[in-house]
Design a protein around this motif. Sequence first.
Motif, PDB file in Angstrom:
ATOM      1  N   PHE A 173      -9.247   8.426  -0.910  1.00 55.98           N
ATOM      2  CA  PHE A 173      -8.785   7.039  -0.840  1.00 55.98           C
ATOM      3  C   PHE A 173      -7.302   6.938  -0.478  1.00 55.98           C
ATOM      4  O   PHE A 173      -6.477   7.715  -0.974  1.00 55.98           O
ATOM      5  N   ILE A 174      -6.997   5.963   0.360  1.00 59.24           N
ATOM      6  CA  ILE A 174      -5.609   5.601   0.655  1.00 59.24           C
ATOM      7  C   ILE A 174      -5.563   4.079   0.660  1.00 59.24           C
ATOM      8  O   ILE A 174      -6.398   3.441   1.316  1.00 59.24           O
ATOM      9  N   LYS A 175      -4.618   3.496  -0.077  1.00 58.58           N
ATOM     10  CA  LYS A 175      -4.517   2.027  -0.112  1.00 58.58           C
ATOM     11  C   LYS A 175      -4.081   1.502   1.261  1.00 58.58           C
ATOM     12  O   LYS A 175      -3.244   2.134   1.915  1.00 58.58           O
ATOM     13  N   GLY A 220       0.827  -1.207   0.000  1.00 57.23           N
ATOM     14  CA  GLY A 220       0.000   0.000   0.000  1.00 57.23           C
ATOM     15  C   GLY A 220       0.854   1.247   0.000  1.00 57.23           C
ATOM     16  O   GLY A 220       1.905   1.292  -0.640  1.00 57.23           O
ATOM     17  N   GLY A 221       0.379   2.247   0.716  1.00 51.98           N
ATOM     18  CA  GLY A 221       1.121   3.499   0.776  1.00 51.98           C
ATOM     19  C   GLY A 221       0.764   4.443  -0.354  1.00 51.98           C
ATOM     20  O   GLY A 221       1.096   5.617  -0.301  1.00 51.98           O
ATOM     21  N   GLU A 222       0.049   3.921  -1.371  1.00 58.33           N
ATOM     22  CA  GLU A 222      -0.284   4.827  -2.478  1.00 58.33           C
ATOM     23  C   GLU A 222      -1.545   5.619  -2.149  1.00 58.33           C
ATOM     24  O   GLU A 222      -2.469   5.113  -1.532  1.00 58.33           O
ATOM     25  N   VAL A 223      -1.524   6.855  -2.612  1.00 61.79           N
ATOM     26  CA  VAL A 223      -2.717   7.676  -2.529  1.00 61.79           C
ATOM     27  C   VAL A 223      -3.152   7.892  -3.970  1.00 61.79           C
ATOM     28  O   VAL A 223      -2.528   8.654  -4.704  1.00 61.79           O
ATOM     29  N   PRO A 224      -4.208   7.170  -4.414  1.00 54.88           N
ATOM     30  CA  PRO A 224      -4.588   7.241  -5.821  1.00 54.88           C
ATOM     31  C   PRO A 224      -4.963   8.667  -6.238  1.00 54.88           C
ATOM     32  O   PRO A 224      -5.521   9.425  -5.439  1.00 54.88           O
ATOM     33  N   ASP A 225      -4.631   9.012  -7.485  1.00 50.49           N
ATOM     34  CA  ASP A 225      -5.067  10.309  -8.041  1.00 50.49           C
ATOM     35  C   ASP A 225      -6.574  10.269  -8.200  1.00 50.49           C
ATOM     36  O   ASP A 225      -7.174   9.209  -8.187  1.00 50.49           O
TER      37      ASP A 225
END
Length: 467
Positions: free
Chosen positions: A352-354, A342-347
């Motif tokens: 949303f935060i994974k 995770g760690g991604e913050v989708p555009d």
Amino acid sequence: MSAYKLLINGRLEDGDATMNVLNPATEDVLAVCPRASKAQLDKAVAAAKAAFPAWSKTPIAERKKALLAIAEVIEKNAGDLARLLTQEQGKPIADATMEIYGAAAFFKYFTMLDLPVKVLVDGNGQRVEAHRKPLGVIGTITPWNFPLILLAFKLPPALLAGNTVVVKPAPTTPLTTLRFGELIKDLLPPGVVNVIADANDLGGALTAHPDVRKISFTGSTETGKKVMASAAATLKRVTLELGGNDAGIVLDDVNPKETAPKLFQGAFQNNGQVCIALKRLYVHESIYDEMCNELAALAEQAIVGDGLQQGTQLGPLQNKMQYEKVKEILADARKHGKVIAGGEVPDGRGYFIKPTIVRDVKEGARVVDEEQFGPVLPVIKYKDTDEAVARANASPYGLGGSVWSKDKDRAYEVANRMNSGTVWVNKHADLAPNIPFGGSGQSGLGSELGEEGLAEFTQLQIINVAL
Ligand code: ADP
């Protein structure tokens, strides 16, 4: 004008102002919501005060009938309420549905309780009785993570005991509560339950109000302290259910593959926005790598999206403030540990935060020391059990905690040494209406649920008669 209304003195009203409520999955305006003025708050309290004498004298059997009728109306409207809850709160529709039916079940549970007079002494020239009397007007203040079920911790025992109530939901999730107010309007005499909504500006007035006798609050520790301070001037009763930083201790005999899904659920349910979510996971060094990998695999597989879409496991963060806070904690976690999933913050739109697993992290990182209240779990390595217990207990919070082991006796012994108000063994965040719930330390004051929770909505009166 809004499709939603305040409930004051048995009448549905517009607010003196309006405010927008957003859908956190899209950031679109979901609804225009009534916003009560201070005058409308005062009117709601006055209505509750006027309704109190008659309501407090109704036979308890009648009050139980009202609770049952409320439970039934919740169930009858569960589909619509769940959909609205998902849209304003973000949680997956299956979870929202569970919350709605759970709320109905909590109303039903309290119909099974009574407030009998206890005879303490009868003889030797005296008779001493303990009575449980209602307090008067209660203010309930609820947060945005579980708007309806948390109201169902408070409203049924308050009403059963003969109190009248002013309900105030959180500003970012008022709609389900307002709809609930509309649905119960004719099930109670006017003024017994009033529902207002604010833009985070009426909490102070409600908690300081001279005609309110008790505040039942669920929210952050910081706000809880303000509630307590402003209740002091009129010596209101307070029940405070506040923040937590629940630790889980995983002993060395655990099978990581079997246990990881339960830990994942404990940490990531409602996207980690649960006061009793698992927020710090202490794992024995002998199984540490394997457990980290299992948790990372679960995080990678989790489906994140709009809660209305079938299959979504984790929705968005509920509001922008929390979203920004979790992003900051995540950035700090990267400096102090290693993000392995995770760690991604989708555009794009939506908060949303994974789901994120952080390993090789320890105290000193914000994600360990603070309540992250979001989908980021720190996994911390330990060597011996005493050390793990000491580290778990070294927190100003003390809401929940858990111990995980194949050996129940061994886990029980460790559980017994933890400081929190609830400790689970081989599970986490399991609540039921008949089991009292409350925090130690800075996680709260008093208990909710069960007979203890009901007692907190009463004044103990001793009647001591010379014979
Ligand atoms: P969060 O969980 O976002 O930190 P808070 O603890 O601030 O939420 O808010 C929980 C509830 O407390 C909300 O309904 C909010 O409006 C209310 N609230 C905020 N400030 C106060 C205050 N000073 N007194 C009483 N209630 C407040």
